[in-house]
Design a protein around this motif. Structure first.
Motif, PDB file in Angstrom:
ATOM      1  N   GLY A  35      11.965 -12.816 -31.646  1.00 26.14           N
ATOM      2  CA  GLY A  35      11.809 -12.027 -32.620  1.00 26.14           C
ATOM      3  C   GLY A  35      10.766 -12.459 -33.736  1.00 26.14           C
ATOM      4  O   GLY A  35      10.067 -11.710 -34.165  1.00 26.14           O
ATOM      5  N   ASP A  36      10.966 -13.792 -34.127  1.00 20.21           N
ATOM      6  CA  ASP A  36       9.739 -14.355 -35.063  1.00 20.21           C
ATOM      7  C   ASP A  36       8.496 -14.201 -34.444  1.00 20.21           C
ATOM      8  O   ASP A  36       7.581 -13.953 -35.138  1.00 20.21           O
ATOM      9  N   GLN A  37       8.331 -14.552 -33.279  1.00 23.91           N
ATOM     10  CA  GLN A  37       7.162 -14.549 -32.448  1.00 23.91           C
ATOM     11  C   GLN A  37       6.352 -13.298 -32.346  1.00 23.91           C
ATOM     12  O   GLN A  37       5.308 -12.992 -32.637  1.00 23.91           O
ATOM     13  N   VAL A  38       7.168 -12.416 -32.158  1.00 17.08           N
ATOM     14  CA  VAL A  38       6.805 -11.024 -32.052  1.00 17.08           C
ATOM     15  C   VAL A  38       6.251 -10.304 -33.562  1.00 17.08           C
ATOM     16  O   VAL A  38       5.285  -9.720 -33.586  1.00 17.08           O
ATOM     17  N   LEU A  39       6.870 -10.881 -34.658  1.00 14.81           N
ATOM     18  CA  LEU A  39       6.718 -10.198 -35.877  1.00 14.81           C
ATOM     19  C   LEU A  39       5.313 -10.960 -36.305  1.00 14.81           C
ATOM     20  O   LEU A  39       4.503 -10.281 -36.914  1.00 14.81           O
ATOM     21  N   GLU A  40       4.988 -12.296 -35.863  1.00 16.05           N
ATOM     22  CA  GLU A  40       3.806 -13.027 -36.131  1.00 16.05           C
ATOM     23  C   GLU A  40       2.608 -12.368 -35.512  1.00 16.05           C
ATOM     24  O   GLU A  40       1.780 -12.141 -35.946  1.00 16.05           O
ATOM     25  N   VAL A  41       2.715 -12.061 -34.197  1.00 15.76           N
ATOM     26  CA  VAL A  41       1.811 -11.288 -33.266  1.00 15.76           C
ATOM     27  C   VAL A  41       1.444 -10.010 -34.007  1.00 15.76           C
ATOM     28  O   VAL A  41       0.336  -9.719 -34.078  1.00 15.76           O
ATOM     29  N   SER A  42       2.662  -9.458 -34.371  1.00 10.22           N
ATOM     30  CA  SER A  42       2.246  -8.040 -35.085  1.00 10.22           C
ATOM     31  C   SER A  42       1.549  -8.128 -36.212  1.00 10.22           C
ATOM     32  O   SER A  42       0.529  -7.138 -36.596  1.00 10.22           O
ATOM     33  N   ASN A  43       1.824  -9.158 -37.049  1.00  7.02           N
ATOM     34  CA  ASN A  43       1.208  -9.444 -38.232  1.00  7.02           C
ATOM     35  C   ASN A  43      -0.461  -9.663 -38.093  1.00  7.02           C
ATOM     36  O   ASN A  43      -1.335  -9.202 -38.693  1.00  7.02           O
ATOM     37  N   ARG A  44      -0.543 -10.404 -36.824  1.00  7.97           N
ATOM     38  CA  ARG A  44      -2.051 -10.830 -36.884  1.00  7.97           C
ATOM     39  C   ARG A  44      -2.712  -9.705 -36.089  1.00  7.97           C
ATOM     40  O   ARG A  44      -4.135  -9.645 -36.149  1.00  7.97           O
ATOM     41  N   THR A  45      -2.357  -8.874 -35.208  1.00  9.60           N
ATOM     42  CA  THR A  45      -2.939  -7.887 -34.444  1.00  9.60           C
ATOM     43  C   THR A  45      -3.068  -6.328 -35.140  1.00  9.60           C
ATOM     44  O   THR A  45      -3.903  -5.615 -34.809  1.00  9.60           O
ATOM     45  N   GLY A  46      -1.889  -6.324 -36.027  1.00  9.37           N
ATOM     46  CA  GLY A  46      -1.656  -4.943 -36.470  1.00  9.37           C
ATOM     47  C   GLY A  46      -0.973  -3.925 -35.564  1.00  9.37           C
ATOM     48  O   GLY A  46      -0.776  -2.790 -35.797  1.00  9.37           O
ATOM     49  N   VAL A  47      -0.565  -4.531 -34.444  1.00 10.90           N
ATOM     50  CA  VAL A  47       0.186  -3.536 -33.621  1.00 10.90           C
ATOM     51  C   VAL A  47       1.718  -3.536 -33.918  1.00 10.90           C
ATOM     52  O   VAL A  47       2.356  -4.712 -34.108  1.00 10.90           O
ATOM     53  N   ALA A  48       2.536  -2.386 -33.977  1.00 10.25           N
ATOM     54  CA  ALA A  48       3.648  -2.053 -34.136  1.00 10.25           C
ATOM     55  C   ALA A  48       4.570  -2.932 -33.540  1.00 10.25           C
ATOM     56  O   ALA A  48       4.349  -3.328 -32.272  1.00 10.25           O
ATOM     57  N   THR A  49       5.720  -3.678 -33.873  1.00  7.02           N
ATOM     58  CA  THR A  49       6.807  -4.221 -33.087  1.00  7.02           C
ATOM     59  C   THR A  49       7.390  -3.417 -31.950  1.00  7.02           C
ATOM     60  O   THR A  49       8.004  -4.226 -30.914  1.00  7.02           O
ATOM     61  N   GLU A  50       7.465  -2.111 -32.197  1.00  9.85           N
ATOM     62  CA  GLU A  50       8.127  -1.303 -31.179  1.00  9.85           C
ATOM     63  C   GLU A  50       7.175  -1.473 -29.825  1.00  9.85           C
ATOM     64  O   GLU A  50       7.840  -1.780 -28.638  1.00  9.85           O
ATOM     65  N   ASN A  51       6.012  -1.416 -29.942  1.00 10.46           N
ATOM     66  CA  ASN A  51       4.998  -1.544 -28.735  1.00 10.46           C
ATOM     67  C   ASN A  51       5.249  -3.167 -28.416  1.00 10.46           C
ATOM     68  O   ASN A  51       5.013  -3.358 -27.196  1.00 10.46           O
ATOM     69  N   LEU A  52       5.023  -4.166 -29.288  1.00 14.60           N
ATOM     70  CA  LEU A  52       5.099  -5.451 -28.906  1.00 14.60           C
ATOM     71  C   LEU A  52       6.576  -5.844 -27.950  1.00 14.60           C
ATOM     72  O   LEU A  52       6.303  -6.584 -27.190  1.00 14.60           O
ATOM     73  N   THR A  53       7.635  -5.379 -28.489  1.00 12.59           N
ATOM     74  CA  THR A  53       8.770  -5.867 -28.018  1.00 12.59           C
ATOM     75  C   THR A  53       8.865  -4.965 -26.519  1.00 12.59           C
ATOM     76  O   THR A  53       9.384  -5.703 -25.616  1.00 12.59           O
TER      77      THR A  53
END
Length: 364
Positions: A35-53
């Motif tokens: 969960g922490d890693q996905v949020l970090e990737v989301s912050n860096r890329t601008g891609v929503a967490t729903e897409n990333l999860t």
């Protein structure tokens, strides 16, 4: 708002947790880490967490839960954002290439992403089209010893010329089939060249070198080539790559060896817009709420769990009251109305008449 955002994110992560192994405590700890890693990737890329999860689910499903999972996810997310595809589509492409070639490290995934974008730049294809097509030929490419640069060089050269991306994949698959199981004419040509198989020729000459050698062995006669390549799809591609497209194949394949960084460059260009910047700012705000809500959520969850038995008891008591008191009373009321229908209608009629008379009196 924070609690709602965190609750939604918790639901997304719960889907990922079904793929994890270990004790309940270990799964919970790993899920929190993801969960922490996905949020970090989301912050860096601008891609929503729903897409990333959804993407992380595909990463773990395709590659397993490895130390490279977050890095692979970020590469796939950037590739998807730059290529106007979903993260899941991006992972399908990258996993098809890397698994087909037997190397699923983060570095191998990055290389596959770079080659994909070089192909999009040099060929007439798109990232989603390539994602849907290349998986048809990766395993056979590896079996024959065709390098990834050579594979993507074919797509960069032939797309839009011998067919659409999916058609080029079908044509290449047919060529591979003939090289893996040579026709009598091709086997004879290979032996004359000093090779026992298509794999042996490719190992020595490369993919394009092998096609050129086979074509030159019959002076590029189309009828003789047709005897070597048994299907129309294989013949069309082979004739093109050893004919008018030969120089392009050589130059574009050479560019593939210089493709490092292509994916990041494409991501930077695609996201260097006001619209994407605004999207990124909104995404950062949403993630900020999610992080706050994640800290609050355990207390809210405990409160809900504490309240649950009390609510259940209250509902049971209410159900008993409804069943023992309200329903029998309602039944009696309905029965009474039925028995006194005539009188009720007469009273209603009289009431309507009285109201009409009162209104008339007021008007007067």
């Amino acid at each position: 708002a924070a609690v709602n955002a965190a609750a939604e994110y918790q639901t997304q992560l719960a889907n990922i947790s079904t793929l994890l192994t270990g004790t309940e405590a270990e799964v919970a700890a790993r899920t929190a880490e993801i969960g922490d890693q996905v949020l970090e990737v989301s912050n860096r890329t601008g891609v929503a967490t729903e897409n990333l999860t959804d993407g992380m689910y595909q990463v773990i499903s395709a590659f397993g839960d490895s130390a490279d999972a977050a890095s692979i996810l970020e590469t796939a997310a950037k590739s998807a954002a730059a290529g106007n595809a979903t993260t899941a589509d991006s992972i399908n492409l990258l996993s098809a290439v890397t698994k087909g070639y037997g190397d699923t490290s983060a570095a191998a995934v990055q290389k596959a992403a770079d080659l994909s974008f070089a192909t999009v730049r040099l060929g007439q294809t798109s990232f989603p089209e390539l994602a849907a097509s290349v998986m048809q030929v990766t395993n056979a490419s590896n079996t024959l010893g065709v390098k990834q640069e050579e594979l993507f060089g074919v797509f960069a050269t032939a797309t839009g010329v011998t067919g659409k991306t999916s058609e080029v994949a079908t044509q290449l698959k047919a060529v591979y089939s003939n090289l893996l199981k040579p026709t009598t004419a091709m086997q004879k040509a290979l032996e004359q060249l000093g090779y026992t198989s298509g794999q042996a020729a490719i190992a020595d000459l490369g993919f394009q070198g092998t096609l050129d050698a086979l074509a030159n062995s019959v002076n590029k006669d189309s009828s003789a080539m047709a005897a070597m390549f048994s299907s129309t799809e294989a013949l069309n591609l082979a004739l093109g790559l050893t004919g008018d497209l030969s120089e392009q194949l050589a130059s574009k394949t050479a560019e593939m060896y210089e493709a490092a960084g292509a994916a990041d460059t494409a991501f930077q260009r695609q996201t260097n817009t006001l619209k994407y910047t605004i999207q990124t700012v909104k995404n950062l705000g949403q993630n900020f709420l999610t992080q706050i809500g994640t800290n609050i959520l355990p207390y809210v969850n405990n409160l809900a769990k504490a309240a649950l038995p009390k609510v259940q008891n209250a509902l049971e008591a209410a159900g008993d009251y409804v069943e023992s008191t309200i329903i029998p009373t309602a039944e009696k009321a309905v029965k009474w109305i039925g028995e006194n229908k005539t009188a009720i209608l007469a009273v209603a009629s009289a009431a309507i008449t009285a109201v009409g008379a009162f209104k008339a009196l007021q008007a007067a």
